[in-house]
Design a protein around this motif. Structure first.
Motif, PDB file in Angstrom:
ATOM      1  N   ALA A 164      -7.647  -0.711  -4.731  1.00 15.71           N
ATOM      2  CA  ALA A 164      -6.871   0.378  -5.336  1.00 15.71           C
ATOM      3  C   ALA A 164      -5.390   0.004  -5.403  1.00 15.71           C
ATOM      4  CB  ALA A 164      -7.065   1.673  -4.544  1.00 15.71           C
ATOM      5  N   THR A 165      -4.884  -0.615  -4.343  1.00 15.25           N
ATOM      6  CA  THR A 165      -3.488  -1.058  -4.337  1.00 15.25           C
ATOM      7  C   THR A 165      -3.261  -2.078  -5.452  1.00 15.25           C
ATOM      8  OG1 THR A 165      -3.373  -0.721  -1.940  1.00 15.25           O
ATOM      9  CG2 THR A 165      -1.645  -2.084  -2.929  1.00 15.25           C
ATOM     10  N   ARG A 178      -3.324  -0.412  -8.952  1.00 17.40           N
ATOM     11  CA  ARG A 178      -2.131   0.411  -9.154  1.00 17.40           C
ATOM     12  C   ARG A 178      -0.911  -0.466  -9.413  1.00 17.40           C
ATOM     13  NH1 ARG A 178       1.420   1.259  -5.602  1.00 17.40           N
ATOM     14  NH2 ARG A 178       0.083   0.967  -3.787  1.00 17.40           N
ATOM     15  N   GLU A 204      -5.298   3.325   1.802  1.00 15.73           N
ATOM     16  CA  GLU A 204      -5.518   2.881   0.419  1.00 15.73           C
ATOM     17  C   GLU A 204      -6.219   1.520   0.462  1.00 15.73           C
ATOM     18  OE1 GLU A 204      -2.972   2.787  -3.696  1.00 15.73           O
ATOM     19  OE2 GLU A 204      -1.958   1.948  -1.954  1.00 15.73           O
ATOM     20  N   LYS A 229       0.850  -1.191   0.000  1.00 21.48           N
ATOM     21  CA  LYS A 229       0.000   0.000   0.000  1.00 21.48           C
ATOM     22  C   LYS A 229       0.888   1.244   0.000  1.00 21.48           C
ATOM     23  CE  LYS A 229      -4.107  -1.579   2.494  1.00 21.48           C
ATOM     24  NZ  LYS A 229      -4.970  -1.254   3.640  1.00 21.48           N
ATOM     25  N   ARG A 260      -0.495   4.147   1.079  1.00 17.98           N
ATOM     26  CA  ARG A 260      -1.020   4.826   2.275  1.00 17.98           C
ATOM     27  C   ARG A 260      -1.812   3.799   3.076  1.00 17.98           C
ATOM     28  NH1 ARG A 260      -3.605   6.925  -1.727  1.00 17.98           N
ATOM     29  NH2 ARG A 260      -5.572   6.523  -0.692  1.00 17.98           N
TER      30      ARG A 260
END
Length: 152
Positions: free
Chosen positions: A55-56, A59, A51, A46, A48
């Motif tokens: 989303a991780t 990405r 997150e 991650k 953040r």
């Protein structure tokens, strides 16, 4: 680059393992640039603490393979493992274990792969059992072996 400037000083010991596969159960493996012979699925920490796993996963898949889209499914499976000593310097002092969340990403047959040469040196698609055998990480191999039951 702005992302590097905003990245935490140490890696967050929470990461994703994303098993990228086709409907025919062919699995994408990528070879680490910093450890030749180490084949794995997409992994990444991650950026953040807040997150999301999804989303991780999106990405990291995009950064490491160039793949966008596909059907992402959170398998609700978590592994805790000891961080290999060779990579421990990336984490805060005293951090020895990582929490890994497993997700699957189904993509169409023939999806092109564009590797980040900084991170990976080669990619290959293998039938799921062969892919599991080729992984250096036991948790990665175990996740791939669950793929047939995890299919939508």
């Amino acid at each position: 680059d702005t992302a590097a400037m905003n990245a935490p000083a140490h890696k967050i010991p929470q990461s994703v393992l994303v098993v990228i596969h086709t409907a025919a159960l062919e699995v994408l493996l990528i070879e680490r640039a910093d450890a030749p012979g180490y084949w794995q699925s997409v992994t990444g920490s991650k950026d953040r603490l807040d997150e999301s796993w999804e989303a991780t996963a999106r990405r990291e898949v995009q950064e490491e393979t160039g793949i966008e889209g596909g059907e992402l499914r959170d398998w609700g499976l978590e592994n805790v493992y000891e961080i290999y000593p060779r990579w421990r310097h990336r984490y805060a002092p005293g951090v020895t274990h990582n929490l890994e969340r497993v997700l699957g990403l189904r993509v169409p047959q023939g999806t092109p792969v564009r590797l980040s040469p900084r991170e990976h040196r080669a990619a290959r698609w293998l039938p799921w059992r062969e892919a599991a055998d080729a992984c250096f990480s036991p948790s990665n191999a175990e996740a791939i072996l669950q793929l047939p039951q995890r299919q939508p």
